[in-house]
Scaffold this active site. Structure first.
Site, PDB file in Angstrom:
ATOM      1  N   THR A  30       0.851  -1.184   0.000  1.00  0.00           N
ATOM      2  CA  THR A  30       0.000   0.000   0.000  1.00  0.00           C
ATOM      3  C   THR A  30       0.889   1.238   0.000  1.00  0.00           C
ATOM      4  O   THR A  30       0.682   2.157  -0.802  1.00  0.00           O
ATOM      5  CB  THR A  30      -0.891   0.032   1.258  1.00  0.00           C
ATOM      6  OG1 THR A  30      -1.430  -1.271   1.468  1.00  0.00           O
ATOM      7  CG2 THR A  30      -2.022   1.015   1.113  1.00  0.00           C
ATOM      8  N   ASP A  49       2.117 -11.895   4.266  1.00  0.00           N
ATOM      9  CA  ASP A  49       2.852 -10.647   4.495  1.00  0.00           C
ATOM     10  C   ASP A  49       3.849 -10.802   5.638  1.00  0.00           C
ATOM     11  O   ASP A  49       4.991 -10.352   5.556  1.00  0.00           O
ATOM     12  CB  ASP A  49       1.891  -9.496   4.809  1.00  0.00           C
ATOM     13  CG  ASP A  49       1.370  -8.833   3.544  1.00  0.00           C
ATOM     14  OD1 ASP A  49       1.364  -9.514   2.512  1.00  0.00           O
ATOM     15  OD2 ASP A  49       0.975  -7.650   3.594  1.00  0.00           O
TER      16      ASP A  49
HETATM   17  P1  ADP Z   1       1.428  -1.835   3.528  1.00  0.00           P
HETATM   18  O1  ADP Z   1       0.572  -2.634   2.599  1.00  0.00           O
HETATM   19  O2  ADP Z   1       2.120  -0.730   2.814  1.00  0.00           O
HETATM   20  O3  ADP Z   1       2.311  -2.646   4.375  1.00  0.00           O
HETATM   21  P2  ADP Z   1      -0.041  -1.320   5.908  1.00  0.00           P
HETATM   22  O4  ADP Z   1      -1.511  -1.124   5.954  1.00  0.00           O
HETATM   23  O5  ADP Z   1       0.530  -2.587   6.410  1.00  0.00           O
HETATM   24  O6  ADP Z   1       0.406  -1.053   4.437  1.00  0.00           O
HETATM   25  O7  ADP Z   1       0.616  -0.102   6.710  1.00  0.00           O
HETATM   26  C1  ADP Z   1       1.971   0.020   6.852  1.00  0.00           C
HETATM   27  C2  ADP Z   1       2.302   1.294   7.561  1.00  0.00           C
HETATM   28  O8  ADP Z   1       1.726   1.320   8.866  1.00  0.00           O
HETATM   29  C3  ADP Z   1       3.807   1.426   7.765  1.00  0.00           C
HETATM   30  O9  ADP Z   1       4.189   2.740   7.437  1.00  0.00           O
HETATM   31  C4  ADP Z   1       4.000   1.138   9.236  1.00  0.00           C
HETATM   32  O10 ADP Z   1       5.100   1.852   9.753  1.00  0.00           O
HETATM   33  C5  ADP Z   1       2.709   1.631   9.825  1.00  0.00           C
HETATM   34  N1  ADP Z   1       2.366   0.943  11.077  1.00  0.00           N
HETATM   35  C6  ADP Z   1       2.138  -0.376  11.261  1.00  0.00           C
HETATM   36  N2  ADP Z   1       1.842  -0.643  12.549  1.00  0.00           N
HETATM   37  C7  ADP Z   1       1.867   0.548  13.206  1.00  0.00           C
HETATM   38  C8  ADP Z   1       1.637   0.955  14.561  1.00  0.00           C
HETATM   39  N3  ADP Z   1       1.322   0.075  15.496  1.00  0.00           N
HETATM   40  N4  ADP Z   1       1.751   2.246  14.861  1.00  0.00           N
HETATM   41  C9  ADP Z   1       2.065   3.145  13.906  1.00  0.00           C
HETATM   42  N5  ADP Z   1       2.287   2.829  12.622  1.00  0.00           N
HETATM   43  C10 ADP Z   1       2.198   1.564  12.260  1.00  0.00           C
HETATM   44 MG    MG Z   2       1.879  -4.078   5.829  1.00  0.00          MG
END
Ligand code: ADP
Ligand code: MG
Length: 534
Positions: free
Chosen positions: A102, A402
Site C-alpha cells: 500500500t 505478508d
Molecule cells: P502496507 O501494505 O504498505 O504494508 P499497511 O496497511 O501494512 O500497508 O501499513 C503500513 C504502515 O503502517 C507502515 O508505514 C507502518 O510503519 C505503519 N504501522 C504499522 N503498525 C503501526 C503501529 N502500530 N503504529 C504506527 N504505525 C504503524
Molecule cells: Mg503491511
C-alpha cells in the site's frame, strides 16, 4: 525552514529555460497522472493499523475482504495504461518485499502530485524524473544509515517485525499467535548460509472450522484433501510408505466417444471381469512394493479411482487420498521425499516416501490429514490455517503471507527501521537539508521529493482519525530536536518514540518502496504520448 524558491515561468532563462510543453503531450501527461493518482487514492485509506478495508466483488461474484494493497489492486479493473503501471508497481513490491504494497502506491501517488505541480510551473519532465531518481538514491542511503542491524537468532526481534506487519491487518488481534508461527516457519527453513528463503516451501493449508486461534504450525505435512473412505479403506497408517501416483486406477477409456452395445449377459460379465482383473492387477503391483498410502493426482481424463479400485485398495489395506492438484506435486515430493510415479510399471523403492504416521483427525469439526515423522524433515513447512469462513481464511492467509515476507526480508537484508512514519520524516528532513547544498532546478526537485515523503505519516494520521497537519508538524519538530525515532503512536493517538512501542519494519520494505515508486513515477513522467498499436 526556507525552501529553495520555485523557478518562475516568466523569468526563466538559459539552462533553466521554462519547458513549453506541446499541448498534445501535455494532455497525455496529465491524463496519465490523473489515472495513476486515482489508483493511489483507492488504497490511500487502507494504509496503516487503523486503515479501512475493501470489499471486492470479483467477476465470479466472489467476495474478497482485504486490507492488502497488492490484493486490492490485483483485483480491480484498471483500464488506463498509466493506472496499470501503478497496479504493476504494487505487484513488484509484493515480489521484492511482500509488505509495503500500500505504502509504495501511496508514495508514488504523492510523488506524481509533486511532479504535476512542478510541470505546471514549466519545469521539464526529464529534469524532474532525473532529480527524483537521484533523490531516491539519497533517501535509500539515509534509510540504511538509520537502520539497526539484527541477528537472525534474535527471535524476539523477528517477531516484533512480523507483528507490525500483522497489526495493520483485519486479523490483527491474533498477531500474538500468528507472528511466532511466521517466524518459526521461516527460521525452520534456514541453513547457516542462507540469504533467502523460498516461500513456496511454506504451505498454508486452509480449513473452514473453529477460529483463527486454532491455526498452528505442523511438524510435518498437512494435506488439502481428505482420505477417501467410501471403499472402507483405513484412515490411519503407521510406518507409512507413500506413493504419489499420476496414473489412474480405473479402466482406460478410448480417445473418442463411442458406445459399445452389449446385449448378451455373458459378454457383459466378461467386460466386468476384464475390468476387475485389470484393476486388481494394478493394485497388486502397487502393494508389491510395500506401499500403504496412495496419493493420487487429479485427472481430467477419467476417474482417478472408482468403486472397484477403492474396494481392492481397501482390501489391501492401502490408505487413499485422491484429487492431488498438479501444482502440489512439487511441494509434496519435496516434503515427503518421494518421486511422482507416472506409470504402474515404473514403481520402485526409491520413489516411495516414508513417514511414521499418516492420519486423518478431526479438529474443530474439520477433517485434517496429517503426515507426521517424515524422513529428512526441514525441507518444507506446513501451516494449518483455521477460521470460521472462507472470507476470513483467505484474508488470514494473505496476512500470514505478508508476515512471512517480512521475516524473509530480514533474512535477505538483516536490518530493521522504525515504523509509524518515523523514517519518512527523518529522510524528508535530511533530504531537505541536502537540497540546500544543491543548485537550481535540482534543489527544487529534491525539496519537492522530501515534501512528498510526508504523505506516509500524514496518511497514517488521517486514517487514525488524527489531524494530519498537527501531527506532521509535531513530528517535524521532534525530529528537529534530535528524536530520530519519533513516530505516530496510532494506538494512543499521539507522537512518541515508536521503537519503544515495538513498531519496527524491515529496512528492505522501505528501501524497495522508495526505489520502485520513484522508478515508476519517472517512467510515467517521461511518456509524452499514448499511441494505440493495432
Ligand atoms: P502496507 O501494505 O504498505 O504494508 P499497511 O496497511 O501494512 O500497508 O501499513 C503500513 C504502515 O503502517 C507502515 O508505514 C507502518 O510503519 C505503519 N504501522 C504499522 N503498525 C503501526 C503501529 N502500530 N503504529 C504506527 N504505525 C504503524
Ligand atoms: Mg503491511
Amino acid at each position: 525552514m526556507s525552501k529553495p524558491s520555485a523557478p518562475a515561468k516568466s523569468n526563466a532563462s538559459g539552462a533553466n529555460a521554462s519547458f513549453d510543453d506541446k499541448s498534445k503531450s501535455k494532455d497525455s501527461r496529465y491524463a496519465n497522472i490523473v489515472a495513476a493518482r486515482a489508483i493511489s487514492d483507492v488504497v490511500r485509506t487502507s494504509l496503516g493499523p487503523k486503515g479501512m478495508d475493501k470489499m471486492i466483488i470479483t467477476a465470479k461474484n466472489e467476495v474478497i475482504i482485504t486490507n492488502d494493497g497488492a490484493t486490492i489492486l490485483r483485483n480491480i479493473q484498471a483500464f488506463h495504461p498509466a493506472a496499470k503501471m501503478f497496479v504493476d508497481l504494487s505487484a513488484a513490491q509484493d515480489i521484492e518485499a511482500g509488505d509495503g504494497t500500500t505504502s509504495v502506491v501511496v508514495l508514488a501517488g504523492s510523488l506524481l502530485g509533486a511532479a504535476e505541480k512542478m510541470l505546471e510551473k514549466g519545469m521539464h519532465p526529464t529534469i524532474i524524473a532525473e532529480s527524483f531518481l537521484k533523490a531516491s538514491a539519497k533517501a535509500v542511503e539515509y534509510l540504511t544509515e538509520m537502520s539497526t542491524p539484527i541477528k537472525l537468532q534474535d527471535r524476539k526481534t523477528l517477531e516484533r517485525a512480523a507483528t507490525t506487519s500483522l497489526n495493520s491487518k483485519i486479523v490483527s488481534q491474533f498477531s500474538t499467535l500468528l507472528a511466532p508461527i511466521a517466524v518459526s516457519a521461516v527460521t525452520r527453513l534456514l541453513t547457516p548460509t542462507s540469504t533467502n528463503v523460498d516461500l513456496r516451501d511454506i504451505r498454508i493449508v486452509k480449513k473452514v472450522g473453529g477460529t483463527i486461534e486454532d491455526t498452528e504450525l505442523v511438524e510435518g505435512v498437512v494435506l488439502n484433501q481428505n482420505v477417501v473412505t467410501s471403499g472402507g479403506g483405513p484412515r490411519r497408517m503407521e510406518k507409512a510408505k507413500i506413493a504419489l501416483i499420476q496414473f489412474q486406477l480405473s479402466a482406460p477409456k478410448p480417445d473418442m466417444d463411442n458406445t459399445v452395445v452389449v446385449n448378451d449377459y455373458r459378454q457383459m460379465d466378461k467386460v466386468i471381469k476384464e475390468e476387475r482383473a485389470y484393476i486388481l492387477e494394478m493394485c497388486k503391483k502397487i502393494k508389491k512394493w510395500g506401499c500403504n498410502v496412495l496419493l493420487i493426482q487429479k485427472s481430467i481424463l477419467r476417474d482417478a479411482v472408482n468403486e472397484i479400485s477403492l474396494h481392492f485398495l481397501a482390501k489391501l489395506k492401502i490408505l487413499v487420498v485422491k484429487d492431488i492438484e498438479r501444482d502440489e506435486i512439487n511441494f509434496l515430493s519435496k516434503s515427503l521425499g518421494c518421486k511422482p510415479i507416472a506409470d504402474v510399471d515404473s514403481f520402485s523403492e526409491d520413489k516411495l516416501g516414508y513417514a511414521d504416521l499418516v492420519e486423518e483427525t478431526t479438529k474443530a469439526e474439520a477433517s485434517i490429514v496429517k503426515i507426521m515423522g517424515v524422513k529428512n524433515p526441514g525441507k518444507t513447512v506446513s501451516v494449518l490455517c483455521m477460521g470460521g469462513s472462507h472470507v476470513v481464511l483467505e484474508e488470514c492467509e494473505r496476512s500470514l503471507h505478508d508476515a512471512l515476507c517480512v521475516v524473509r526480508c530480514l533474512v535477505k537484508k538483516r536490518a530493521l527501521i522504525a515504523g509509524g512514519g518515523a523514517p519518512e520524516i527523518h529522510v524528508s528532513r535530511l533530504l531537505s537539508q541536502y537540497a540546500h547544498t544543491l543548485k537550481g532546478m535540482e534543489a527544487y526537485c529534491f525539496q519537492a521529493y522530501a515534501d512528498a515523503l510526508e504523505v506516509i505519516p500524514s496518511t497514517l494520521a488521517e486514517n487514525a482519525g488524527l489531524n494530519p497537519i498537527a501531527i506532521v508538524t509535531e513530528l517535524r519538530n521532534r525530529h528537529a530536536l534530535g528524536e530520530h525515532n519519533a513516530g505516530i503512536n496510532v494506538r494512543k493517538g499521539l507522537v512518541s518514540n515508536i521503537l519503544e512501542e515495538e513498531v519496527v519494519q524491515p529496512l528492505l520494505v522501505s528501501t524497495s518502496a522508495v526505489e520502485l515508486s520513484t522508478e515508476t513515477v519517472s517512467l510515467i513522467l517521461k511518456i509524452d504520448e499514448i499511441l494505440w498499436s493495432r
